[in-house]
Motif scaffolding. Structure first.
Motif, PDB file in Angstrom:
ATOM      1  N   GLU A 160       0.877  -1.306   0.095  1.00 40.43           N
ATOM      2  CA  GLU A 160       0.044   0.059  -0.113  1.00 40.43           C
ATOM      3  C   GLU A 160       0.930   1.195  -0.110  1.00 40.43           C
ATOM      4  OE1 GLU A 160      -2.889  -0.199   3.269  1.00 40.43           O
ATOM      5  OE2 GLU A 160      -3.820  -2.052   2.538  1.00 40.43           O
ATOM      6  N   GLU A 161       1.741   1.323   0.749  1.00 37.78           N
ATOM      7  CA  GLU A 161       2.729   2.663   1.031  1.00 37.78           C
ATOM      8  C   GLU A 161       3.642   2.736  -0.215  1.00 37.78           C
ATOM      9  OE1 GLU A 161       2.535   4.841   3.217  1.00 37.78           O
ATOM     10  OE2 GLU A 161       0.872   3.577   3.992  1.00 37.78           O
ATOM     11  N   GLU A 162       3.936   1.543  -0.908  1.00 32.99           N
ATOM     12  CA  GLU A 162       4.831   1.606  -1.998  1.00 32.99           C
ATOM     13  C   GLU A 162       4.160   2.306  -3.301  1.00 32.99           C
ATOM     14  OE1 GLU A 162       4.724  -1.057   0.027  1.00 32.99           O
ATOM     15  OE2 GLU A 162       6.583  -2.111   0.293  1.00 32.99           O
ATOM     16  N   THR A 163       2.801   1.537  -3.103  1.00 33.81           N
ATOM     17  CA  THR A 163       1.931   2.100  -4.494  1.00 33.81           C
ATOM     18  C   THR A 163       1.631   3.524  -4.414  1.00 33.81           C
ATOM     19  OG1 THR A 163       0.793  -0.162  -4.441  1.00 33.81           O
ATOM     20  CG2 THR A 163      -0.311   1.683  -5.578  1.00 33.81           C
ATOM     21  N   LYS A 164       1.284   4.202  -3.177  1.00 29.38           N
ATOM     22  CA  LYS A 164       1.306   5.194  -2.901  1.00 29.38           C
ATOM     23  C   LYS A 164       2.411   6.138  -3.641  1.00 29.38           C
ATOM     24  CE  LYS A 164      -2.302   5.290   1.021  1.00 29.38           C
ATOM     25  NZ  LYS A 164      -2.443   5.029   2.245  1.00 29.38           N
ATOM     26  N   LYS A 165       3.559   5.742  -3.025  1.00 25.81           N
ATOM     27  CA  LYS A 165       4.726   6.681  -3.214  1.00 25.81           C
ATOM     28  C   LYS A 165       5.090   6.645  -4.623  1.00 25.81           C
ATOM     29  CE  LYS A 165       9.693   6.837  -2.056  1.00 25.81           C
ATOM     30  NZ  LYS A 165      10.494   6.346  -1.285  1.00 25.81           N
ATOM     31  N   LEU A 166       4.914   5.247  -5.379  1.00 27.20           N
ATOM     32  CA  LEU A 166       5.156   5.270  -6.757  1.00 27.20           C
ATOM     33  C   LEU A 166       4.168   6.167  -7.562  1.00 27.20           C
ATOM     34  CD1 LEU A 166       7.047   4.203  -8.985  1.00 27.20           C
ATOM     35  CD2 LEU A 166       5.444   1.939  -9.038  1.00 27.20           C
ATOM     36  N   THR A 167       3.124   6.132  -7.118  1.00 29.02           N
ATOM     37  CA  THR A 167       1.877   7.025  -7.888  1.00 29.02           C
ATOM     38  C   THR A 167       2.189   8.485  -7.771  1.00 29.02           C
ATOM     39  OG1 THR A 167       0.315   5.050  -7.457  1.00 29.02           O
ATOM     40  CG2 THR A 167      -0.554   7.147  -8.020  1.00 29.02           C
ATOM     41  N   ARG A 168       2.612   8.634  -6.521  1.00 31.12           N
ATOM     42  CA  ARG A 168       2.791  10.009  -6.206  1.00 31.12           C
ATOM     43  C   ARG A 168       3.967  10.602  -7.031  1.00 31.12           C
ATOM     44  NH1 ARG A 168       6.269  11.997  -2.948  1.00 31.12           N
ATOM     45  NH2 ARG A 168       6.444  10.230  -1.560  1.00 31.12           N
ATOM     46  N   LEU A 169       4.794   9.924  -6.848  1.00 37.24           N
ATOM     47  CA  LEU A 169       6.014  10.205  -7.925  1.00 37.24           C
ATOM     48  C   LEU A 169       5.959  10.487  -9.082  1.00 37.24           C
ATOM     49  CD1 LEU A 169       8.975   8.095  -5.942  1.00 37.24           C
ATOM     50  CD2 LEU A 169       8.853  10.700  -5.812  1.00 37.24           C
ATOM     51  N   LEU A 170       5.365   9.586  -9.908  1.00 33.91           N
ATOM     52  CA  LEU A 170       4.934   9.562 -11.246  1.00 33.91           C
ATOM     53  C   LEU A 170       4.192  10.743 -11.745  1.00 33.91           C
ATOM     54  CD1 LEU A 170       5.009   5.722 -11.920  1.00 33.91           C
ATOM     55  CD2 LEU A 170       6.822   7.226 -12.629  1.00 33.91           C
ATOM     56  N   THR A 171       3.153  10.867 -10.976  1.00 32.19           N
ATOM     57  CA  THR A 171       2.205  11.796 -11.063  1.00 32.19           C
ATOM     58  C   THR A 171       2.626  13.355 -10.829  1.00 32.19           C
ATOM     59  OG1 THR A 171       0.721  11.448  -9.083  1.00 32.19           O
ATOM     60  CG2 THR A 171       0.241  10.133 -11.057  1.00 32.19           C
ATOM     61  N   ASN A 172       3.816  13.322 -10.247  1.00 30.74           N
ATOM     62  CA  ASN A 172       4.192  14.699  -9.960  1.00 30.74           C
ATOM     63  C   ASN A 172       5.546  15.149 -10.733  1.00 30.74           C
ATOM     64  OD1 ASN A 172       2.582  16.166  -7.671  1.00 30.74           O
ATOM     65  ND2 ASN A 172       2.574  14.077  -7.417  1.00 30.74           N
ATOM     66  N   GLY A 173       5.645  14.293 -11.931  1.00 24.72           N
ATOM     67  CA  GLY A 173       6.761  14.728 -12.929  1.00 24.72           C
ATOM     68  C   GLY A 173       8.151  14.101 -12.691  1.00 24.72           C
ATOM     69  N   ASN A 174       8.055  12.921 -11.693  1.00 23.88           N
ATOM     70  CA  ASN A 174       9.392  12.217 -11.401  1.00 23.88           C
ATOM     71  C   ASN A 174       9.638  11.050 -12.136  1.00 23.88           C
ATOM     72  OD1 ASN A 174      10.228  13.864  -8.718  1.00 23.88           O
ATOM     73  ND2 ASN A 174       8.143  13.472  -8.347  1.00 23.88           N
ATOM     74  N   ASN A 175      10.757  10.988 -12.475  1.00 24.88           N
ATOM     75  CA  ASN A 175      11.450   9.471 -12.963  1.00 24.88           C
ATOM     76  C   ASN A 175      11.782   8.710 -11.677  1.00 24.88           C
ATOM     77  OD1 ASN A 175      10.625  10.128 -15.682  1.00 24.88           O
ATOM     78  ND2 ASN A 175      12.745  11.214 -15.727  1.00 24.88           N
ATOM     79  N   VAL A 176      11.727   7.345 -11.771  1.00 23.95           N
ATOM     80  CA  VAL A 176      11.886   6.568 -10.638  1.00 23.95           C
ATOM     81  C   VAL A 176      12.720   5.367 -11.107  1.00 23.95           C
ATOM     82  CG1 VAL A 176      11.022   4.852  -8.669  1.00 23.95           C
ATOM     83  CG2 VAL A 176       9.723   7.301  -9.482  1.00 23.95           C
ATOM     84  N   ALA A 177      13.866   5.174 -10.233  1.00 23.71           N
ATOM     85  CA  ALA A 177      14.433   3.686 -10.265  1.00 23.71           C
ATOM     86  C   ALA A 177      13.818   2.751  -9.145  1.00 23.71           C
ATOM     87  CB  ALA A 177      15.972   3.987 -10.083  1.00 23.71           C
ATOM     88  N   LEU A 178      13.336   1.664  -9.683  1.00 26.03           N
ATOM     89  CA  LEU A 178      12.752   0.905  -8.770  1.00 26.03           C
ATOM     90  C   LEU A 178      13.713  -0.555  -8.768  1.00 26.03           C
ATOM     91  CD1 LEU A 178      10.333   0.013  -6.807  1.00 26.03           C
ATOM     92  CD2 LEU A 178       9.360  -1.032  -9.013  1.00 26.03           C
ATOM     93  N   ILE A 179      14.276  -0.596  -7.446  1.00 26.88           N
ATOM     94  CA  ILE A 179      15.424  -1.691  -7.206  1.00 26.88           C
ATOM     95  C   ILE A 179      15.117  -2.585  -6.126  1.00 26.88           C
ATOM     96  CG2 ILE A 179      17.821  -2.027  -6.960  1.00 26.88           C
ATOM     97  CD1 ILE A 179      18.254   0.954  -7.574  1.00 26.88           C
ATOM     98  N   SER A 180      15.258  -3.846  -6.769  1.00 24.50           N
ATOM     99  CA  SER A 180      15.101  -5.121  -5.814  1.00 24.50           C
ATOM    100  C   SER A 180      15.569  -6.210  -6.280  1.00 24.50           C
ATOM    101  CB  SER A 180      13.684  -5.237  -5.295  1.00 24.50           C
ATOM    102  OG  SER A 180      12.925  -5.896  -6.206  1.00 24.50           O
ATOM    103  N   SER A 181      15.863  -7.256  -5.587  1.00 22.40           N
ATOM    104  CA  SER A 181      16.310  -8.666  -6.068  1.00 22.40           C
ATOM    105  C   SER A 181      14.938  -9.159  -6.938  1.00 22.40           C
ATOM    106  CB  SER A 181      16.552  -9.517  -4.914  1.00 22.40           C
ATOM    107  OG  SER A 181      15.677  -9.699  -4.165  1.00 22.40           O
ATOM    108  N   ARG A 182      15.501 -10.066  -7.743  1.00 23.39           N
ATOM    109  CA  ARG A 182      14.499 -10.593  -8.463  1.00 23.39           C
ATOM    110  C   ARG A 182      13.415 -11.376  -7.854  1.00 23.39           C
ATOM    111  NH1 ARG A 182      17.920 -13.188 -12.749  1.00 23.39           N
ATOM    112  NH2 ARG A 182      18.460 -11.244 -14.161  1.00 23.39           N
ATOM    113  N   ARG A 183      12.185 -11.650  -8.438  1.00 27.17           N
ATOM    114  CA  ARG A 183      10.885 -12.394  -7.891  1.00 27.17           C
ATOM    115  C   ARG A 183      10.549 -11.588  -6.461  1.00 27.17           C
ATOM    116  NH1 ARG A 183      12.514 -18.671  -9.008  1.00 27.17           N
ATOM    117  NH2 ARG A 183      12.290 -18.535 -11.060  1.00 27.17           N
ATOM    118  N   MET A 184      10.970 -10.503  -6.332  1.00 35.16           N
ATOM    119  CA  MET A 184      10.362  -9.886  -5.077  1.00 35.16           C
ATOM    120  C   MET A 184       9.079  -8.798  -5.464  1.00 35.16           C
ATOM    121  SD  MET A 184      11.405  -9.591  -2.039  1.00 35.16           S
ATOM    122  CE  MET A 184      12.951  -9.409  -1.928  1.00 35.16           C
ATOM    123  N   GLY A 185       8.824  -8.886  -6.737  1.00 39.60           N
ATOM    124  CA  GLY A 185       7.387  -8.161  -7.221  1.00 39.60           C
ATOM    125  C   GLY A 185       7.518  -7.019  -7.774  1.00 39.60           C
TER     126      GLY A 185
END
Length: 375
Positions: A24-49
């Protein structure tokens, strides 16, 4: 769609918020960043979703209403031509539900690939472009960005396994993409990657073109309490039960990694009849059944390796985690030599059968680790 016939623990793709656990928090954060003009690097190990999170974010009403969304998976790409091909193909696929007019605007912009895109009598597009048809990748890339800039709605574009561009043979590929992205005012980007070191070098190194061009999000495991609530909810909703010990043991054994939890619960759900319960006593058998299902794949993988690669893979699998991979104790235990280990390790890392995280080596597939330990 009748939810009763769906196994709620998806192991691929994205269906809806109903089958998406937490974030929930990750979704809010990613949505907020993208809809406010930011590019995002989303980093995690594989198979984390990561990809699931992106699809969930793109399915939010705010984004569905106001944006075009595209997800470009470049995991299998080897050069700029492959990259451009995948970008064009995935954009066409994403535009299909919007009809002929939406796709024609893309075709009009991408003149170099126009001959490979046709429409049937119903107006549905057919992607007939072959990899070899991308004769001038640099020109086609410019055309694709021309389309993005002129699209009828702002675009959100996710490029999955973005670190793959680091191995492209073309010079200055990062600088080229950075220039196009910087000058594109009608889109924001998610750069998703599973190789932390490589992604870090691309976005954190002051010497690289993408330095300080993104907001960085690191994706960690879903908390056990959230996953437990999600699992029990879906079992109980469909007339089944599962005990807390089963969830805890599965979560602990696989470090909370999303795909493994989903795979185990998918299987547990499938063998639990309505009105019945799944108990921890069945968990080990469940894991063994899943591993056995994949045994032929693992046998074929070993068959394709050289003897030194095979010996090293088996040794890493039996150990689980290896930090001193050229240490005397490890070499002696598995009758290995330092020189053969170095060469074999390079090959296993390149094939992405083995991973290296902060100097600790593991077999990428945790089920394969179990299978190797049986030998």
């Amino acid at each position: 769609m009748d939810n009763a016939v769906i196994n709620p623990f998806l192991t691929s793709g994205y269906l809806s918020a109903e089958y998406f656990c937490d974030r929930e928090e990750e979704t809010k954060k990613l949505t907020r960043l993208l809809t406010n003009g930011n590019n995002v690097a989303l980093i995690s190990s594989r198979r984390m979703g990561k990809t699931g999170l992106i699809r969930h974010c793109f399915a939010q009403p705010k984004i569905v209403r106001s944006y075009n969304t595209f997800i470009i998976d470049i995991y299998a790409t080897k050069n700029l031509g492959d990259f451009v091909y995948e970008m064009g193909r995935q954009i066409v696929n994403a535009l299909k539900p919007r009809g002929k007019k939406a796709i024609e605007s893309f075709v009009d912009a991408v003149k170099s690939l126009r001959a490979g895109i046709s429409f049937d009598v119903q107006g549905l597009p057919s992607w007939n472009v072959e990899l070899g048809d991308v004769q001038t990748p640099a020109i086609t890339l410019e055309e694709i960005f021309t389309y993005i800039e002129s699209a009828d709605k702002p675009c959100l574009i996710a490029i999955d396994e973005f670190q793959s561009i680091s191995s492209y043979p073309e010079k200055n590929i990062e600088a080229t993409l950075r220039t196009y992205i910087q000058n594109c005012h009608n889109a924001n980007f998610v750069f998703a990657g599973s190789e932390r070191t490589m992604m870090g070098e691309i976005f954190v190194s002051a010497a690289r073109p993408f330095y300080q061009s993104v907001s960085i999000m690191n994706l960690d495991v879903i908390p056990e309490v959230k996953y437990s609530e999600f699992i029990k909810y879906h079992f109980e909703k469909n007339g089944r039960k599962i005990d807390d010990d089963s969830i805890h043991e599965a979560y602990a054994r696989f470090g909370g990694v999303t795909w493994y939890i989903q795979k185990i619960m998918n299987y547990a759900y499938s063998i639990t009849d309505k009105g019945c319960a799944f108990y921890v006593a069945r968990l080990e058998e469940t894991v063994e059944d899943i591993v056995e299902e994949n045994s032929e794949i693992y046998k074929n993988m070993l068959f394709l390796l050289t003897p030194p690669q095979k010996m090293l893979l088996i040794a890493i699998g039996k150990e689980g985690r290896v930090s001193q991979i050229t240490g005397r104790q490890f070499l002696k235990k598995y009758s290995l030599s330092a020189s053969s280990v170095q060469k074999a390790l390079t090959a296993l890392l390149e094939k992405q059968i083995v991973t290296n995280s902060q100097g600790v080596y593991e077999v990428y597939d945790k089920f394969m680790t179990i299978w190797l330990s049986w030998g």
